[in-house]
Design a protein around this motif. Structure first.
Motif, PDB file in Angstrom:
ATOM      1  N   SER A 134       0.749  -1.038   0.080  1.00 53.92           N
ATOM      2  CA  SER A 134      -0.161   0.040   0.070  1.00 53.92           C
ATOM      3  C   SER A 134       0.684   1.170  -0.049  1.00 53.92           C
ATOM      4  O   SER A 134       2.003   1.001   0.278  1.00 53.92           O
ATOM      5  CB  SER A 134      -0.887   0.005   1.294  1.00 53.92           C
ATOM      6  N   PRO A 135       0.480   2.306  -0.412  1.00 56.18           N
ATOM      7  CA  PRO A 135       1.249   3.472  -0.359  1.00 56.18           C
ATOM      8  C   PRO A 135       2.232   3.656   0.916  1.00 56.18           C
ATOM      9  O   PRO A 135       1.641   4.061   1.858  1.00 56.18           O
ATOM     10  CB  PRO A 135       0.090   4.737  -0.580  1.00 56.18           C
ATOM     11  N   GLY A 136       3.488   3.655   0.520  1.00 52.45           N
ATOM     12  CA  GLY A 136       4.577   3.797   1.733  1.00 52.45           C
ATOM     13  C   GLY A 136       4.650   2.574   2.683  1.00 52.45           C
ATOM     14  O   GLY A 136       5.436   2.697   3.608  1.00 52.45           O
ATOM     15  N   HIS A 137       3.897   1.491   2.236  1.00 54.71           N
ATOM     16  CA  HIS A 137       3.888   0.225   3.499  1.00 54.71           C
ATOM     17  C   HIS A 137       4.730  -0.893   2.341  1.00 54.71           C
ATOM     18  O   HIS A 137       4.145  -1.318   1.316  1.00 54.71           O
ATOM     19  CB  HIS A 137       2.756  -0.159   3.800  1.00 54.71           C
ATOM     20  N   TYR A 138       5.928  -1.043   2.594  1.00 52.15           N
ATOM     21  CA  TYR A 138       6.705  -2.371   1.878  1.00 52.15           C
ATOM     22  C   TYR A 138       6.634  -3.647   2.696  1.00 52.15           C
ATOM     23  O   TYR A 138       6.972  -3.331   3.802  1.00 52.15           O
ATOM     24  CB  TYR A 138       8.022  -1.789   1.540  1.00 52.15           C
ATOM     25  N   VAL A 139       6.766  -4.606   1.993  1.00 56.39           N
ATOM     26  CA  VAL A 139       6.686  -6.086   2.619  1.00 56.39           C
ATOM     27  C   VAL A 139       8.019  -6.720   2.111  1.00 56.39           C
ATOM     28  O   VAL A 139       8.046  -6.913   0.940  1.00 56.39           O
ATOM     29  CB  VAL A 139       5.330  -6.959   2.631  1.00 56.39           C
ATOM     30  N   VAL A 140       9.090  -7.118   2.795  1.00 49.38           N
ATOM     31  CA  VAL A 140      10.217  -7.691   2.467  1.00 49.38           C
ATOM     32  C   VAL A 140       9.866  -9.066   2.820  1.00 49.38           C
ATOM     33  O   VAL A 140      10.101  -9.311   3.963  1.00 49.38           O
ATOM     34  CB  VAL A 140      11.574  -7.131   2.997  1.00 49.38           C
ATOM     35  N   VAL A 141       9.952 -10.037   1.854  1.00 51.27           N
ATOM     36  CA  VAL A 141       9.850 -11.423   2.139  1.00 51.27           C
ATOM     37  C   VAL A 141      11.393 -11.850   2.045  1.00 51.27           C
ATOM     38  O   VAL A 141      12.050 -11.321   1.158  1.00 51.27           O
ATOM     39  CB  VAL A 141       9.110 -12.109   0.999  1.00 51.27           C
TER      40      VAL A 141
END
Ligand code: CUA
Length: 175
Positions: free
Chosen positions: A83-90
């Protein structure tokens, strides 16, 4: 009296046994040789590929196949803006590295680290943040952090995991 002491001292220094010096030099040379052999043993054969320019991970990049094959753990490693400004690092840890190991996100990003181990037991500690995860096989653990300022954060393996433990490092670059 002082002058005599000085003379004696220089005689002792100058009078070293040449054979003993040679033994010391030989031992040092053997030690260096053994160290080089040990280091080469633990450098993965594809080391140069892993450290290439491709190994800089930016949002939207998830190309690499995961190593984990267990059901439910097949989410590709990578960086995704959910989502805007939210990153998921797998993220995946294995012996002995992290994938991804260099992550770039914009200033102000909230980053969720969703991590697992593909081999053995590791940890993820992101220096300068509260992010500290235990990584086991067949388990996903998560932690989030918001990066308010530009800069670099080192991450390291926080569990001793063997010969390559100290080489398990990476960076989050906030730009
Ligand atoms: Cu992996 Cu220590």
């Amino acid at each position: 009296m002082n002058a005599e002491h000085t003379t004696e001292a220089s005689e002792i220094r100058g009078g070293g046994d040449p054979l003993a010096i040679m033994y010391v030099l030989a031992a040092v040379a053997m030690g260096i040789g053994a160290l080089i052999v040990v280091v080469l043993m633990f450098v993965p054969s594809d080391w140069s590929q892993r450290r290439s320019a491709e190994d800089v991970w930016v949002p939207g990049q998830t190309e690499w196949e995961p190593l984990s094959v267990s059901a439910g753990l097949d989410e590709p490693v990578g960086v995704t803006e959910v989502s805007p400004g939210h990153y998921v690092v797998v993220m995946e840890a294995y012996n002995w590295a992290f994938r991804p190991n260099e992550i770039r996100v914009p200033v102000g990003s909230q980053v969720t680290f969703r991590a697992r181990s593909a081999q053995d037991y590791h940890g993820l500690a992101l220096v300068g943040t509260p992010v500290l995860l235990s990584l086991q096989q067949n388990t996903i653990t998560e932690a989030s952090h918001t990066f308010e300022e530009a800069g670099e954060h080192l991450f390291v393996c926080s569990e001793y995991c063997g010969a390559g433990h100290v080489s398990m490092t990476g960076r989050v670059i906030v730009q």
